[in-house]
Design a protein around this motif. Structure first.
Motif, PDB file in Angstrom:
ATOM      1  N   GLY A  34       2.437   1.873   9.649  1.00 23.14           N
ATOM      2  CA  GLY A  34       1.199   2.342   9.020  1.00 23.14           C
ATOM      3  C   GLY A  34      -0.026   1.825   9.752  1.00 23.14           C
ATOM      4  O   GLY A  34      -0.011   1.616  10.966  1.00 23.14           O
TER       5      GLY A  34
ATOM      6  N   ARG B 249      -0.754 -13.407  -1.559  1.00 22.46           N
ATOM      7  CA  ARG B 249      -1.504 -13.183  -0.310  1.00 22.46           C
ATOM      8  C   ARG B 249      -0.926 -14.042   0.807  1.00 22.46           C
ATOM      9  O   ARG B 249      -0.848 -15.276   0.676  1.00 22.46           O
ATOM     10  N   LEU B 250      -0.492 -13.394   1.879  1.00 24.13           N
ATOM     11  CA  LEU B 250       0.054 -14.145   3.027  1.00 24.13           C
ATOM     12  C   LEU B 250      -1.073 -14.900   3.723  1.00 24.13           C
ATOM     13  O   LEU B 250      -2.121 -14.333   4.022  1.00 24.13           O
TER      14      LEU B 250
ATOM     15  N   ASP C 212       0.473  -4.290   6.057  1.00 22.76           N
ATOM     16  CA  ASP C 212      -0.706  -4.840   5.369  1.00 22.76           C
ATOM     17  C   ASP C 212      -2.017  -4.290   5.908  1.00 22.76           C
ATOM     18  O   ASP C 212      -3.050  -4.967   5.869  1.00 22.76           O
ATOM     19  N   GLY C 213      -1.975  -3.047   6.395  1.00 22.99           N
ATOM     20  CA  GLY C 213      -3.203  -2.313   6.662  1.00 22.99           C
ATOM     21  C   GLY C 213      -3.912  -2.645   7.967  1.00 22.99           C
ATOM     22  O   GLY C 213      -3.429  -3.428   8.794  1.00 22.99           O
TER      23      GLY C 213
ATOM     24  N   GLY D  40       0.859  -1.174   0.000  1.00 20.63           N
ATOM     25  CA  GLY D  40       0.000   0.000   0.000  1.00 20.63           C
ATOM     26  C   GLY D  40       0.904   1.236   0.000  1.00 20.63           C
ATOM     27  O   GLY D  40       2.107   1.137  -0.270  1.00 20.63           O
ATOM     28  N   MET D  41       0.331   2.392   0.325  1.00 18.14           N
ATOM     29  CA  MET D  41       1.130   3.621   0.283  1.00 18.14           C
ATOM     30  C   MET D  41       2.330   3.517   1.235  1.00 18.14           C
ATOM     31  O   MET D  41       3.441   3.928   0.913  1.00 18.14           O
TER      32      MET D  41
ATOM     33  N   GLY E 118       3.834   0.675   2.867  1.00 20.29           N
ATOM     34  CA  GLY E 118       4.818  -0.372   2.568  1.00 20.29           C
ATOM     35  C   GLY E 118       5.660  -0.008   1.351  1.00 20.29           C
ATOM     36  O   GLY E 118       6.875  -0.234   1.328  1.00 20.29           O
TER      37      GLY E 118
ATOM     38  N   PRO F  79     -10.524   9.528  11.110  1.00 20.59           N
ATOM     39  CA  PRO F  79     -10.124  10.326   9.944  1.00 20.59           C
ATOM     40  C   PRO F  79     -10.341  11.818  10.119  1.00 20.59           C
ATOM     41  O   PRO F  79      -9.980  12.592   9.243  1.00 20.59           O
TER      42      PRO F  79
ATOM     43  N   VAL G  42      -2.416   8.321   6.964  1.00 24.07           N
ATOM     44  CA  VAL G  42      -1.291   7.934   6.112  1.00 24.07           C
ATOM     45  C   VAL G  42      -0.081   8.842   6.372  1.00 24.07           C
ATOM     46  O   VAL G  42       1.063   8.437   6.149  1.00 24.07           O
TER      47      VAL G  42
ATOM     48  N   ASN H 135      -6.030   8.422  -3.048  1.00 26.98           N
ATOM     49  CA  ASN H 135      -5.107   7.367  -2.608  1.00 26.98           C
ATOM     50  C   ASN H 135      -4.526   6.602  -3.794  1.00 26.98           C
ATOM     51  O   ASN H 135      -3.348   6.257  -3.809  1.00 26.98           O
TER      52      ASN H 135
ATOM     53  N   VAL I 188      -9.514   9.589  -0.539  1.00 29.97           N
ATOM     54  CA  VAL I 188      -8.457  10.585  -0.737  1.00 29.97           C
ATOM     55  C   VAL I 188      -7.707  10.785   0.579  1.00 29.97           C
ATOM     56  O   VAL I 188      -8.196  10.413   1.637  1.00 29.97           O
TER      57      VAL I 188
HETATM   58  C1  LIG Z   1     -12.774   7.703   5.624  1.00 29.56           C
HETATM   59  C2  LIG Z   1     -11.277   7.782   5.753  1.00 29.56           C
HETATM   60  C3  LIG Z   1     -10.620   8.975   5.407  1.00 29.56           C
HETATM   61  C4  LIG Z   1      -9.232   9.090   5.542  1.00 29.56           C
HETATM   62  N1  LIG Z   1      -8.630  10.267   5.238  1.00 29.56           N
HETATM   63  C5  LIG Z   1      -7.288  10.404   5.441  1.00 29.56           C
HETATM   64  C6  LIG Z   1      -6.619  11.639   5.184  1.00 29.56           C
HETATM   65  O1  LIG Z   1      -7.212  12.658   4.774  1.00 29.56           O
HETATM   66  N2  LIG Z   1      -5.264  11.721   5.415  1.00 29.56           N
HETATM   67  C7  LIG Z   1      -4.568  10.642   5.884  1.00 29.56           C
HETATM   68  O2  LIG Z   1      -3.360  10.769   6.120  1.00 29.56           O
HETATM   69  N3  LIG Z   1      -5.171   9.459   6.108  1.00 29.56           N
HETATM   70  C8  LIG Z   1      -6.508   9.308   5.915  1.00 29.56           C
HETATM   71  N4  LIG Z   1      -7.103   8.102   6.151  1.00 29.56           N
HETATM   72  C9  LIG Z   1      -6.275   6.964   6.566  1.00 29.56           C
HETATM   73  C10 LIG Z   1      -5.523   6.336   5.393  1.00 29.56           C
HETATM   74  O3  LIG Z   1      -6.436   6.000   4.355  1.00 29.56           O
HETATM   75  C11 LIG Z   1      -4.772   5.100   5.889  1.00 29.56           C
HETATM   76  O4  LIG Z   1      -3.976   5.464   6.990  1.00 29.56           O
HETATM   77  C12 LIG Z   1      -3.863   4.508   4.792  1.00 29.56           C
HETATM   78  O5  LIG Z   1      -4.597   4.103   3.663  1.00 29.56           O
HETATM   79  C13 LIG Z   1      -3.073   3.310   5.344  1.00 29.56           C
HETATM   80  O6  LIG Z   1      -2.105   2.909   4.404  1.00 29.56           O
HETATM   81  P1  LIG Z   1      -1.316   1.539   4.600  1.00 29.56           P
HETATM   82  O7  LIG Z   1      -0.358   1.463   3.456  1.00 29.56           O
HETATM   83  O8  LIG Z   1      -0.792   1.428   5.998  1.00 29.56           O
HETATM   84  O9  LIG Z   1      -2.425   0.377   4.476  1.00 29.56           O
HETATM   85  P2  LIG Z   1      -3.356  -0.010   3.261  1.00 29.56           P
HETATM   86  O10 LIG Z   1      -3.588   1.154   2.359  1.00 29.56           O
HETATM   87  O11 LIG Z   1      -4.545  -0.679   3.848  1.00 29.56           O
HETATM   88  O12 LIG Z   1      -2.483  -1.071   2.415  1.00 29.56           O
HETATM   89  C14 LIG Z   1      -2.336  -2.406   2.836  1.00 29.56           C
HETATM   90  C15 LIG Z   1      -1.799  -3.257   1.672  1.00 29.56           C
HETATM   91  O13 LIG Z   1      -1.587  -4.586   2.163  1.00 29.56           O
HETATM   92  C16 LIG Z   1      -2.106  -5.537   1.248  1.00 29.56           C
HETATM   93  N5  LIG Z   1      -2.496  -6.725   2.017  1.00 29.56           N
HETATM   94  C17 LIG Z   1      -3.454  -6.805   2.980  1.00 29.56           C
HETATM   95  N6  LIG Z   1      -3.503  -8.053   3.488  1.00 29.56           N
HETATM   96  C18 LIG Z   1      -2.560  -8.788   2.819  1.00 29.56           C
HETATM   97  C19 LIG Z   1      -2.141 -10.141   2.897  1.00 29.56           C
HETATM   98  N7  LIG Z   1      -2.698 -11.022   3.750  1.00 29.56           N
HETATM   99  N8  LIG Z   1      -1.143 -10.563   2.066  1.00 29.56           N
HETATM  100  C20 LIG Z   1      -0.559  -9.697   1.191  1.00 29.56           C
HETATM  101  N9  LIG Z   1      -0.920  -8.397   1.089  1.00 29.56           N
HETATM  102  C21 LIG Z   1      -1.915  -7.949   1.894  1.00 29.56           C
HETATM  103  C22 LIG Z   1      -3.273  -4.825   0.568  1.00 29.56           C
HETATM  104  O14 LIG Z   1      -3.529  -5.376  -0.717  1.00 29.56           O
HETATM  105  C23 LIG Z   1      -2.773  -3.372   0.494  1.00 29.56           C
HETATM  106  O15 LIG Z   1      -2.080  -3.111  -0.702  1.00 29.56           O
HETATM  107  C24 LIG Z   1      -8.490   7.972   6.030  1.00 29.56           C
HETATM  108  C25 LIG Z   1      -9.133   6.782   6.366  1.00 29.56           C
HETATM  109  C26 LIG Z   1     -10.522   6.678   6.246  1.00 29.56           C
HETATM  110  C27 LIG Z   1     -11.224   5.399   6.636  1.00 29.56           C
END
Ligand SMILES: Cc1cc2nc3c(=O)[nH]c(=O)nc-3n(C[C@H](O)[C@H](O)[C@H](O)COP(=O)(O)OP(=O)(O)OC[C@H]3O[C@@H](n4cnc5c(N)ncnc54)[C@H](O)[C@@H]3O)c2cc1C
Length: 405
Positions: free
Chosen positions: A291, A134-135, A164-165, A11-12, A14, A299, A305, A111, A51
């Motif tokens: 992350g 996929r893990l 992985d979110g 994701g963003m 990682g 939010p 992010v 995003n 976004v």
């Molecule tokens: C309504 C809303 C509004 C938001 N607005 C903002 C904002 O304005 N500003 C801001 O900074 N943040 C905002 N956020 C938060 C932001 O969207 C998250 O913090 C961000 O998307 C997290 O990024 P990440 O890379 O940690 O996780 P994710 O984006 O969830 O990425 C996780 C990755 O892991 C992969 N994955 C998952 N499980 C597995 C598995 N078992 N095996 C292999 N791969 C896997 C997925 O495919 C994905 O690519 C908002 C959130 C919400 C809900």
């Protein structure tokens, strides 16, 4: 397969970590369940509903990772002002970039745009990419982790990073404890067109039901578009999601006091349940969480992010320094340096958001008075406002080198 470091989740956050470690000499593998392909971008297409409001610190990190140009080439909208007010009182506060001699307060970016700009860089890099991976299982094998993917492939590594979110499989499979609580709120997100232009301003109205944000977007120079994040109770969410477009636009316009005139049209809506979650530890021997896998936050501050990018930049810095000094990067003492730098910062931000959320959820008269008086007091106090603006820019606290100028 074997790698010195495996990042699960491209994701963003990682993806940013992998790019920050490029050129380290470490063998890095970035695995994700999705295809990891960069999609062609059409500037005239409708907005993605998800976004992020990227802080100046995030912009600097993305710039240093050479992903910012890819974002500018697609679609982004800077904002210079922020207008926050109490919908059930008189309190209000206005922030401007100019007040701290900055050009902008941040950028609103889809995003998908951030993700594709990072992926584009990754495809040109020396980082090992494993799409469609996929893990599913995880276990210790001597000093290493042994990962099993859904298709049966196995990967061995001494250092595993969970990116992985929010519903992190790594965190669950490794048995990492979390503190979590339901906000009993859902966020409705979509893009809307208003009768008046957004004035490069991020707008936030606190209502009795929850915060409502209008974040500026631009569609081929049309600055009447905003991304909205409307936090409401599950019952209200159900009612609002069931409305037809005209009904939804009318309800949204009323909730926003039509500050940008009537809401003329709305794209399809998404409804996301809100949970706050925080891992009790970000590290253990051979494992680090970053992350949303480490923390999900309300939010309302648009910080999720942004905190994640700071995690990625800090962990990369810690690992690079340790590797240069010949230390074992999977050692818990090394990884703890990352936790010590990031956990207090993330916790403080989460506590502040929690406090804000509670303050605006209350019906108690003294607290209502306090928030109205407080907002207006801060608004008149130049120094206090400067502190808030620097927080919004993400430039306070212990910054990783990638976020410094
Ligand atoms: C309504 C809303 C509004 C938001 N607005 C903002 C904002 O304005 N500003 C801001 O900074 N943040 C905002 N956020 C938060 C932001 O969207 C998250 O913090 C961000 O998307 C997290 O990024 P990440 O890379 O940690 O996780 P994710 O984006 O969830 O990425 C996780 C990755 O892991 C992969 N994955 C998952 N499980 C597995 C598995 N078992 N095996 C292999 N791969 C896997 C997925 O495919 C994905 O690519 C908002 C959130 C919400 C809900």
């Amino acid at each position: 397969m074997h790698a010195d470091l495996v990042i699960v989740g491209a994701g963003m956050v990682g993806s940013a970590l992998a790019l920050a470690l490029e050129g380290s000499g470490l063998e890095i593998l970035l695995v994700d369940g999705s295809p990891l392909s960069v999609r062609p971008f059409d500037r005239t297409a409708a907005f993605e509903p998800r976004v992020s409001a990227l802080s100046e610190a995030s912009r600097r990190i993305l710039q240093r990772l050479h992903a910012w140009d890819g974002i500018l080439a697609r679609r982004s909208e800077p904002y210079r002002e922020m207008q926050v007010w109490d919908g059930s009182g008189t309190g209000q506060i206005h922030f401007s970039a100019a007040s701290v001699h900055a050009e902008v307060l941040g950028h609103i970016v889809e995003n998908r745009v951030v993700q594709d700009a990072l992926l584009e860089r990754l495809h040109d890099s020396t980082i090992g990419l494993l799409p469609g991976a996929r893990l599913e299982q995880l276990r210790h094998s001597g000093e290493d982790w042994l990962l099993t993917l859904a298709d049966g492939r196995e990967i061995r590594t001494p250092l595993l990073v969970a990116a992985d979110g929010a519903n992190s499989a790594v965190r669950r499979l490794a048995g990492c404890a979390t503190r979590e609580w339901d906000y009993l709120h859902h966020a409705i997100v979509t893009s809307v067109r208003c009768a008046k232009p957004h004035l490069a301003t991020a707008w936030q109205r606190f209502t009795d039901d929850g915060p409502l944000a209008f974040l500026p977007l631009s569609l081929e120079g049309d600055r009447h578009w905003c991304s909205i994040v409307w936090s409401v109770t599950p019952e209200q969410a159900e009612r609002l999601m069931a409305l037809d477009d005209d009904g939804f636009c009318a309800a949204l316009g009323r909730a926003f006091e039509e500050r940008l005139g009537p809401v003329e049209k709305a794209d399809p809506r998404l409804c996301i349940p809100l949970r706050q979650r925080h891992a009790k530890r970000y590290v253990e021997p051979g494992l680090a969480l970053i992350g949303d896998a480490a923390h999900t936050i309300h939010p309302l501050a648009g910080q999720g992010v942004n905190l994640g990018f700071l995690d990625a930049a800090t962990l990369a810095e810690v690992l690079l320094h340790a590797h240069e000094r010949g230390e074992r990067i999977a050692d818990e003492r090394v990884l703890s340096r990352y936790e010590r730098r990031r956990m207090p910062h993330n916790l403080a931000m989460m506590a502040a958001m929690e406090g804000f959320e509670r303050l605006f959820q209350t019906d108690a008269l003294p607290l209502r008075w306090l928030r109205n008086a407080g907002l207006s007091l801060v608004d008149r106090h130049h120094e206090a406002k400067g502190v808030f603006v620097r927080q919004a820019l993400g430039l306070s606290g212990d910054l990783p080198e990638l976020a410094r100028v």
